[in-house]
Design an enzyme around this catalytic site. Structure first.
Site, PDB file in Angstrom:
ATOM      1  N   ASP A   1       0.851  -1.194   0.000  1.00 22.32           N
ATOM      2  CA  ASP A   1       0.000   0.000   0.000  1.00 22.32           C
ATOM      3  C   ASP A   1       0.889   1.247   0.000  1.00 22.32           C
ATOM      4  O   ASP A   1       1.889   1.316   0.709  1.00 22.32           O
ATOM      5  CB  ASP A   1      -0.914  -0.013   1.231  1.00 22.32           C
TER       6      ASP A   1
ATOM      7  N   ASN B   1     -12.880  -3.167   2.415  1.00 27.66           N
ATOM      8  CA  ASN B   1     -13.807  -2.046   2.551  1.00 27.66           C
ATOM      9  C   ASN B   1     -14.766  -2.044   1.364  1.00 27.66           C
ATOM     10  O   ASN B   1     -14.345  -2.288   0.233  1.00 27.66           O
ATOM     11  CB  ASN B   1     -13.029  -0.721   2.589  1.00 27.66           C
TER      12      ASN B   1
ATOM     13  N   VAL C   1     -10.921   3.038  -3.543  1.00 29.36           N
ATOM     14  CA  VAL C   1     -10.550   2.573  -4.884  1.00 29.36           C
ATOM     15  C   VAL C   1     -11.560   1.498  -5.284  1.00 29.36           C
ATOM     16  O   VAL C   1     -11.680   0.464  -4.625  1.00 29.36           O
ATOM     17  CB  VAL C   1      -9.114   2.004  -4.917  1.00 29.36           C
TER      18      VAL C   1
ATOM     19  N   HIS D   1     -10.218  -5.243  -3.461  1.00 29.77           N
ATOM     20  CA  HIS D   1      -8.905  -5.531  -2.894  1.00 29.77           C
ATOM     21  C   HIS D   1      -9.037  -5.922  -1.437  1.00 29.77           C
ATOM     22  O   HIS D   1      -9.922  -5.446  -0.725  1.00 29.77           O
ATOM     23  CB  HIS D   1      -7.963  -4.331  -3.041  1.00 29.77           C
TER      24      HIS D   1
ATOM     25  N   HIS E   1      -7.041  -5.939   2.095  1.00 28.11           N
ATOM     26  CA  HIS E   1      -5.911  -5.368   2.846  1.00 28.11           C
ATOM     27  C   HIS E   1      -5.348  -6.435   3.793  1.00 28.11           C
ATOM     28  O   HIS E   1      -6.122  -7.093   4.503  1.00 28.11           O
ATOM     29  CB  HIS E   1      -6.360  -4.209   3.741  1.00 28.11           C
TER      30      HIS E   1
HETATM   31  P1  5GP Z   1      -9.700   1.347   0.231  1.00 25.20           P
HETATM   32  O1  5GP Z   1      -9.804   2.634   0.976  1.00 25.20           O
HETATM   33  O2  5GP Z   1     -10.387   1.443  -1.124  1.00 25.20           O
HETATM   34  O3  5GP Z   1     -10.110   0.132   0.995  1.00 25.20           O
HETATM   35  O4  5GP Z   1      -8.154   1.121  -0.028  1.00 25.20           O
HETATM   36  C1  5GP Z   1      -7.447   1.710  -1.067  1.00 25.20           C
HETATM   37  C2  5GP Z   1      -5.998   1.638  -0.684  1.00 25.20           C
HETATM   38  O5  5GP Z   1      -5.220   1.821  -1.845  1.00 25.20           O
HETATM   39  C3  5GP Z   1      -5.574   2.715   0.311  1.00 25.20           C
HETATM   40  O6  5GP Z   1      -5.047   2.100   1.471  1.00 25.20           O
HETATM   41  C4  5GP Z   1      -4.528   3.532  -0.443  1.00 25.20           C
HETATM   42  O7  5GP Z   1      -3.456   3.953   0.361  1.00 25.20           O
HETATM   43  C5  5GP Z   1      -4.079   2.559  -1.535  1.00 25.20           C
HETATM   44  N1  5GP Z   1      -3.661   3.207  -2.759  1.00 25.20           N
HETATM   45  C6  5GP Z   1      -4.305   4.213  -3.410  1.00 25.20           C
HETATM   46  N2  5GP Z   1      -3.635   4.554  -4.529  1.00 25.20           N
HETATM   47  C7  5GP Z   1      -2.555   3.730  -4.576  1.00 25.20           C
HETATM   48  C8  5GP Z   1      -1.476   3.609  -5.507  1.00 25.20           C
HETATM   49  O8  5GP Z   1      -1.379   4.307  -6.513  1.00 25.20           O
HETATM   50  N3  5GP Z   1      -0.539   2.670  -5.237  1.00 25.20           N
HETATM   51  C9  5GP Z   1      -0.609   1.851  -4.137  1.00 25.20           C
HETATM   52  N4  5GP Z   1       0.365   0.969  -3.967  1.00 25.20           N
HETATM   53  N5  5GP Z   1      -1.621   1.950  -3.246  1.00 25.20           N
HETATM   54  C10 5GP Z   1      -2.566   2.873  -3.466  1.00 25.20           C
END
Ligand code: 5GP
Ligand code: ZN
Length: 114
Positions: free
Chosen positions: A30, A87, A96, A100, A102
């Site tokens: 992440d 999430n 995003v 995915h 985590h």
């Molecule tokens: P969500 O909030 O959708 O469950 O998690 C999205 C995750 O993707 C977040 O923890 C954020 O830090 C990570 N993330 C967003 N953009 C990028 C990126 O460009 N590269 C990587 N490696 N992680 C990302």
């Protein structure tokens, strides 16, 4: 899927710290880690969220968890424990819209989550 950053990462059009690549899924660090170990397990196929999976995805979802277990072992967080999080949608805190999982570890998590 146009404008999906995880599709861009999966297709290597955008950089990431990739730690695992398999036929149907990848795992990368992440970009904004919330724990000493913070890895995302991402299917290569674009799926918006859990709300968009169906019976045909059952094996893929199982593989995501099995890979998470292996990554936890490889990062030595398996003995002390770790958290797996998906999430979903606005209230779930999803930012995003590409499914995915985590993997969070290396520190004590709190409950309830924020
Ligand atoms: P969500 O909030 O959708 O469950 O998690 C999205 C995750 O993707 C977040 O923890 C954020 O830090 C990570 N993330 C967003 N953009 C990028 C990126 O460009 N590269 C990587 N490696 N992680 C990302
Ligand atoms: Zn995508």
């Amino acid at each position: 899927m146009p404008d999906c950053i995880f599709c861009e990462i999966v297709n290597k059009r955008m950089k990431s710290e990739m730690i695992h690549e398999a036929e149907e899924l990848v795992a990368f660090k992440d970009i904004n880690p919330q724990a000493p170990v913070h890895v995302l397990v991402v299917p290569r196929k674009h799926i918006d969220s859990v709300q968009d999976i169906n019976q045909n995805d059952a094996e893929l979802i199982g593989k995501m968890i099995l890979v998470a277990k292996k990554i936890a072992e490889a990062n030595n967080i398996d003995k002390d424990g770790y958290r797996l999080v998906i999430n979903n949608g606005i209230n779930g805190g999803q930012t995003v819209s590409h499914l995915h999982l985590h993997i969070l570890g290396g520190r004590r998590m709190t409950w309830p989550p924020g």
